[in-house]
Scaffold this motif. Structure first.
Motif, PDB file in Angstrom:
ATOM      1  N   UNK A 144      -7.736 -18.793 -10.829  1.00  0.00           N
ATOM      2  CA  UNK A 144      -6.460 -18.603 -10.130  1.00  0.00           C
ATOM      3  C   UNK A 144      -5.789 -17.312 -10.571  1.00  0.00           C
ATOM      4  N   UNK A 145      -5.922 -16.988 -11.863  1.00  0.00           N
ATOM      5  CA  UNK A 145      -5.329 -15.756 -12.373  1.00  0.00           C
ATOM      6  C   UNK A 145      -6.007 -14.527 -11.782  1.00  0.00           C
ATOM      7  N   UNK A 146      -7.241 -14.661 -11.361  1.00  0.00           N
ATOM      8  CA  UNK A 146      -7.945 -13.548 -10.732  1.00  0.00           C
ATOM      9  C   UNK A 146      -7.703 -13.546  -9.224  1.00  0.00           C
ATOM     10  N   UNK A 147      -7.697 -14.720  -8.610  1.00  0.00           N
ATOM     11  CA  UNK A 147      -7.626 -14.812  -7.158  1.00  0.00           C
ATOM     12  C   UNK A 147      -6.255 -14.440  -6.598  1.00  0.00           C
ATOM     13  N   UNK A 148      -5.194 -14.861  -7.240  1.00  0.00           N
ATOM     14  CA  UNK A 148      -3.849 -14.628  -6.693  1.00  0.00           C
ATOM     15  C   UNK A 148      -3.518 -13.135  -6.632  1.00  0.00           C
ATOM     16  N   UNK A 149      -3.682 -12.346  -7.714  1.00  0.00           N
ATOM     17  CA  UNK A 149      -3.415 -10.907  -7.580  1.00  0.00           C
ATOM     18  C   UNK A 149      -4.364 -10.205  -6.610  1.00  0.00           C
ATOM     19  N   UNK A 150      -5.607 -10.688  -6.511  1.00  0.00           N
ATOM     20  CA  UNK A 150      -6.550 -10.079  -5.575  1.00  0.00           C
ATOM     21  C   UNK A 150      -6.092 -10.299  -4.135  1.00  0.00           C
ATOM     22  N   UNK A 151      -5.620 -11.480  -3.821  1.00  0.00           N
ATOM     23  CA  UNK A 151      -5.133 -11.776  -2.462  1.00  0.00           C
ATOM     24  C   UNK A 151      -3.900 -10.937  -2.147  1.00  0.00           C
ATOM     25  N   UNK A 152      -2.994 -10.803  -3.094  1.00  0.00           N
ATOM     26  CA  UNK A 152      -1.789  -9.990  -2.886  1.00  0.00           C
ATOM     27  C   UNK A 152      -2.155  -8.524  -2.680  1.00  0.00           C
ATOM     28  N   UNK A 153      -3.092  -8.023  -3.492  1.00  0.00           N
ATOM     29  CA  UNK A 153      -3.503  -6.625  -3.382  1.00  0.00           C
ATOM     30  C   UNK A 153      -4.182  -6.344  -2.049  1.00  0.00           C
ATOM     31  N   UNK A 154      -5.132  -7.188  -1.661  1.00  0.00           N
ATOM     32  CA  UNK A 154      -5.816  -6.967  -0.392  1.00  0.00           C
ATOM     33  C   UNK A 154      -4.880  -7.170   0.792  1.00  0.00           C
ATOM     34  N   UNK A 155      -3.887  -8.038   0.659  1.00  0.00           N
ATOM     35  CA  UNK A 155      -2.884  -8.200   1.710  1.00  0.00           C
ATOM     36  C   UNK A 155      -2.045  -6.949   1.891  1.00  0.00           C
ATOM     37  N   UNK A 156      -1.659  -6.322   0.773  1.00  0.00           N
ATOM     38  CA  UNK A 156      -0.861  -5.092   0.843  1.00  0.00           C
ATOM     39  C   UNK A 156      -1.697  -3.938   1.385  1.00  0.00           C
ATOM     40  N   UNK A 157      -2.976  -3.887   0.998  1.00  0.00           N
ATOM     41  CA  UNK A 157      -3.861  -2.838   1.515  1.00  0.00           C
ATOM     42  C   UNK A 157      -4.018  -2.981   3.027  1.00  0.00           C
ATOM     43  N   UNK A 158      -4.184  -4.197   3.503  1.00  0.00           N
ATOM     44  CA  UNK A 158      -4.316  -4.395   4.944  1.00  0.00           C
ATOM     45  C   UNK A 158      -3.004  -4.096   5.664  1.00  0.00           C
ATOM     46  N   UNK A 159      -1.875  -4.402   5.057  1.00  0.00           N
ATOM     47  CA  UNK A 159      -0.578  -4.073   5.650  1.00  0.00           C
ATOM     48  C   UNK A 159      -0.412  -2.569   5.774  1.00  0.00           C
ATOM     49  N   UNK A 160      -0.818  -1.825   4.738  1.00  0.00           N
ATOM     50  CA  UNK A 160      -0.721  -0.367   4.784  1.00  0.00           C
ATOM     51  C   UNK A 160      -1.670   0.221   5.822  1.00  0.00           C
ATOM     52  N   UNK A 161      -2.809  -0.413   6.040  1.00  0.00           N
ATOM     53  CA  UNK A 161      -3.752   0.083   7.037  1.00  0.00           C
ATOM     54  C   UNK A 161      -3.255  -0.188   8.456  1.00  0.00           C
ATOM     55  N   UNK A 162      -2.675  -1.360   8.672  1.00  0.00           N
ATOM     56  CA  UNK A 162      -2.216  -1.725  10.009  1.00  0.00           C
ATOM     57  C   UNK A 162      -0.880  -1.062  10.343  1.00  0.00           C
ATOM     58  N   UNK A 163       0.030  -1.066   9.407  1.00  0.00           N
ATOM     59  CA  UNK A 163       1.364  -0.514   9.639  1.00  0.00           C
ATOM     60  C   UNK A 163       1.731   0.420   8.490  1.00  0.00           C
ATOM     61  N   UNK A 164       1.375   1.708   8.585  1.00  0.00           N
ATOM     62  CA  UNK A 164       1.622   2.619   7.469  1.00  0.00           C
ATOM     63  C   UNK A 164       3.099   2.939   7.242  1.00  0.00           C
ATOM     64  N   UNK A 165       3.936   2.710   8.233  1.00  0.00           N
ATOM     65  CA  UNK A 165       5.356   2.996   8.085  1.00  0.00           C
ATOM     66  C   UNK A 165       6.142   1.703   7.936  1.00  0.00           C
ATOM     67  N   UNK A 166       7.068   1.689   6.991  1.00  0.00           N
ATOM     68  CA  UNK A 166       7.931   0.548   6.770  1.00  0.00           C
ATOM     69  C   UNK A 166       9.377   0.955   6.972  1.00  0.00           C
ATOM     70  N   UNK A 167      10.282   0.015   7.029  1.00  0.00           N
ATOM     71  CA  UNK A 167      11.692   0.365   7.207  1.00  0.00           C
ATOM     72  C   UNK A 167      12.247   1.075   5.978  1.00  0.00           C
ATOM     73  N   UNK A 168      13.150   1.974   6.205  1.00  0.00           N
ATOM     74  CA  UNK A 168      13.794   2.711   5.111  1.00  0.00           C
ATOM     75  C   UNK A 168      14.630   1.734   4.286  1.00  0.00           C
ATOM     76  N   UNK A 169      14.545   1.858   2.977  1.00  0.00           N
ATOM     77  CA  UNK A 169      15.269   0.931   2.109  1.00  0.00           C
ATOM     78  C   UNK A 169      16.751   1.282   2.005  1.00  0.00           C
ATOM     79  N   UNK A 170      17.097   2.521   2.260  1.00  0.00           N
ATOM     80  CA  UNK A 170      18.497   2.917   2.126  1.00  0.00           C
ATOM     81  C   UNK A 170      19.336   2.510   3.343  1.00  0.00           C
ATOM     82  N   UNK A 171      18.779   2.716   4.545  1.00  0.00           N
ATOM     83  CA  UNK A 171      19.545   2.411   5.753  1.00  0.00           C
ATOM     84  C   UNK A 171      19.054   1.147   6.450  1.00  0.00           C
TER      85      UNK A 171
END
Length: 83
Positions: free
Chosen positions: A6-33
């Motif tokens: 579980x200690x290996x799987x949970x960070x791996x799932x989070x990391x691959x989820x963020x990588x796929x998010x960056x690949x699909x949607x490279x732009x995110x909302x601005x944090x300031x506005x």
């Protein structure tokens, strides 16, 4: 599932989820506005009105995600090194 797996799987799932998010949607909302592209101001009566354009996103409301920025820098370095 053992705690070790579980200690290996949970960070791996989070990391691959963020990588796929960056690949699909490279732009995110601005944090300031919060993705508006401008600051909200209020009039004396309390009504919201449009303020100045956001300096961080230059009034667009979108910023390049950190993961995509790292990917672009790595790709640029790799491309320049293999010429």
């Amino acid at each position: 599932m053992t705690p070790f797996l579980a200690a290996i799987a949970i960070p791996a799932v989070i990391t691959f989820g963020y990588i796929s998010l960056c690949a699909v949607s490279p732009f995110g909302p601005c944090r300031k506005c919060q993705g508006l592209g401008f600051a909200l101001e209020t009039t004396r009566r309390g009504k919201p009105k449009r303020g100045k354009d956001c300096r961080r996103c230059r009034g667009v409301g979108r910023r390049l995600r950190t993961g995509r920025r790292i990917h672009n820098a790595w790709t640029r370095t790799y491309r320049n090194g293999t010429r």
